[in-house]
Enzyme design. Sequence first.
Site, PDB file in Angstrom:
ATOM      1  N   ASP A   1      49.158  44.883  35.055  1.00 20.57           N
ATOM      2  CA  ASP A   1      49.695  46.369  34.542  1.00 20.57           C
ATOM      3  C   ASP A   1      51.047  46.311  34.241  1.00 20.57           C
ATOM      4  O   ASP A   1      51.888  47.271  33.799  1.00 20.57           O
ATOM      5  CB  ASP A   1      49.325  47.385  35.660  1.00 20.57           C
ATOM      6  CG  ASP A   1      50.248  46.819  37.061  1.00 20.57           C
ATOM      7  OD1 ASP A   1      50.929  45.864  36.976  1.00 20.57           O
ATOM      8  OD2 ASP A   1      50.012  47.845  38.045  1.00 20.57           O
ATOM      9  N   SER A   2      51.948  44.890  33.958  1.00 21.16           N
ATOM     10  CA  SER A   2      53.109  44.803  33.447  1.00 21.16           C
ATOM     11  C   SER A   2      53.329  45.332  32.079  1.00 21.16           C
ATOM     12  O   SER A   2      54.121  45.717  31.545  1.00 21.16           O
ATOM     13  CB  SER A   2      53.827  43.561  33.748  1.00 21.16           C
ATOM     14  OG  SER A   2      52.710  42.819  33.345  1.00 21.16           O
TER      15      SER A   2
ATOM     16  N   ASP B   1      44.275  43.293  36.387  1.00 19.61           N
ATOM     17  CA  ASP B   1      44.987  43.957  37.162  1.00 19.61           C
ATOM     18  C   ASP B   1      44.142  45.510  37.511  1.00 19.61           C
ATOM     19  O   ASP B   1      43.943  46.172  36.586  1.00 19.61           O
ATOM     20  CB  ASP B   1      46.355  44.336  36.932  1.00 19.61           C
ATOM     21  CG  ASP B   1      47.256  43.954  37.871  1.00 19.61           C
ATOM     22  OD1 ASP B   1      47.247  43.688  38.923  1.00 19.61           O
ATOM     23  OD2 ASP B   1      48.573  43.998  37.448  1.00 19.61           O
TER      24      ASP B   1
ATOM     25  N   LYS C   1      42.503  41.920  40.387  1.00 17.35           N
ATOM     26  CA  LYS C   1      43.720  41.914  41.332  1.00 17.35           C
ATOM     27  C   LYS C   1      44.202  43.256  42.078  1.00 17.35           C
ATOM     28  O   LYS C   1      44.232  44.356  40.989  1.00 17.35           O
ATOM     29  CB  LYS C   1      45.155  41.100  40.812  1.00 17.35           C
ATOM     30  CG  LYS C   1      46.480  41.276  41.484  1.00 17.35           C
ATOM     31  CD  LYS C   1      47.501  40.343  40.948  1.00 17.35           C
ATOM     32  CE  LYS C   1      48.254  40.857  39.904  1.00 17.35           C
ATOM     33  NZ  LYS C   1      48.946  42.126  40.293  1.00 17.35           N
TER      34      LYS C   1
ATOM     35  N   GLU D   1      47.131  45.534  44.335  1.00 20.18           N
ATOM     36  CA  GLU D   1      48.424  45.475  45.317  1.00 20.18           C
ATOM     37  C   GLU D   1      48.230  45.943  46.475  1.00 20.18           C
ATOM     38  O   GLU D   1      47.791  47.239  46.620  1.00 20.18           O
ATOM     39  CB  GLU D   1      49.749  46.197  44.324  1.00 20.18           C
ATOM     40  CG  GLU D   1      49.847  45.480  43.061  1.00 20.18           C
ATOM     41  CD  GLU D   1      51.001  46.170  42.559  1.00 20.18           C
ATOM     42  OE1 GLU D   1      51.572  47.236  43.052  1.00 20.18           O
ATOM     43  OE2 GLU D   1      51.475  45.850  41.200  1.00 20.18           O
TER      44      GLU D   1
ATOM     45  N   GLU E   1      55.126  38.180  45.622  1.00 19.29           N
ATOM     46  CA  GLU E   1      56.181  38.767  44.825  1.00 19.29           C
ATOM     47  C   GLU E   1      57.429  38.834  45.296  1.00 19.29           C
ATOM     48  O   GLU E   1      57.521  39.674  46.393  1.00 19.29           O
ATOM     49  CB  GLU E   1      55.761  39.996  43.857  1.00 19.29           C
ATOM     50  CG  GLU E   1      56.729  40.219  42.889  1.00 19.29           C
ATOM     51  CD  GLU E   1      56.189  40.973  41.699  1.00 19.29           C
ATOM     52  OE1 GLU E   1      55.152  41.237  41.659  1.00 19.29           O
ATOM     53  OE2 GLU E   1      57.185  41.447  41.051  1.00 19.29           O
TER      54      GLU E   1
END
Length: 271
Positions: free
Chosen positions: A51-52, A90, A120, A122, A189
Site C-alpha cells: 500500500d506504499s 497488501d 499481507k 498489518e 519493520e
Amino acid sequence: MSKQTIIKKTTIKTLQKMKKNGEKITALTAYDSLFAGYLEEVGIDVVLVGDSVGMVYAGQETTIPVTIDDIIYHTKAVKRSVKNVLLVADMPFMSFQLNPEDTLKNAGKILKESGAESVKMEGGKEIIESISRCVNAGIPVMGHLGLTPQSIHKFGSYKVQAKSKKAKEKIIDDAISLQKAGCYAIVLEKIPALLAKEISELLDIPTIGIGAGKFTDGQILVTYDMLGMFEKFNPKFVRRYGELANEIKKSIGQYIKDVKDNNFPSEEESY
Ligand code: KIV
C-alpha cells in the site's frame, strides 16, 4: 538437446524451506507491469504490491487512503508480467480491521480479482481471528509487525518501534500469536536488529525485515527507494543501489533541450 535453466515457482512452502536451509529471501515492491517484469527477470523471490503505492506512486501523504480497488488494479498489472515470484498484495487500511467475515470477503476479492497468491495484513494479536479466518479458507497471510504505516496517526511519526522492554515483549508475543494464527511469514519493520534476531530465531516461519537489521530470514525494500527514485524518503535503512531520479531528470532535461534547439528528431529519426 538444448540446455534450459529451470526456474522454479516460489510458493509459501519455498519460503519455509529457504528459512530451514538458511537461504535468505529477497523481496521488493512493484506497482506496475514494467517493474514487475524486471524483478521477475532478475530472480526476486517475492513481489509485494504494497500500500506504499499510495505514497510512492499516487503522491498521497500516508498509506491510509489506499483502497481495495487500488490494490486490485496495481496487482493485476503486476500479475501480467510475473509467473515465478510469490505475489503478495497488501490489504489496505480498514479492509481487515472490522471483523473476520469482512476480512475474508475482502481478502477473497483481492485474490479472485487480482491474481495475488497471498495477502499481507498489518497488526498483532488484535487481528488474529481475521488471519485465522482467511488461512482456514485457503488464503495465505503474511503478517506485518513493528512500524505499521497504517497506524501512523497512533505512532505520530515513522520512528523506530519496540525500544522499551514492554514494547519488545509485546512484539514477541504478537509474532508468536501471528504464527499460531497461521501466518506463513512476517514482515518486521523498523525495529532493533537484535530484537528482530530474537524473533527470527524464535519462530518457525520466516521473517522478512525492512529496517530490522541483517538477522531476519529475508529482506524487503520499496523498489523506488532502493533505486533512488523516491526522493521524499531517505531513511538510513534504505541502501540506494541507483540514483535513477537524477538519471531520469538528466534524460528529460536533455530531451527538452534537444527539442528547443531543433536537435530532435534528426533525419535518421524521421520518415
Ligand atoms: O507497503 C509496503 O510497501 C510495505 C513494505 C514496505 C513492507 O508494506
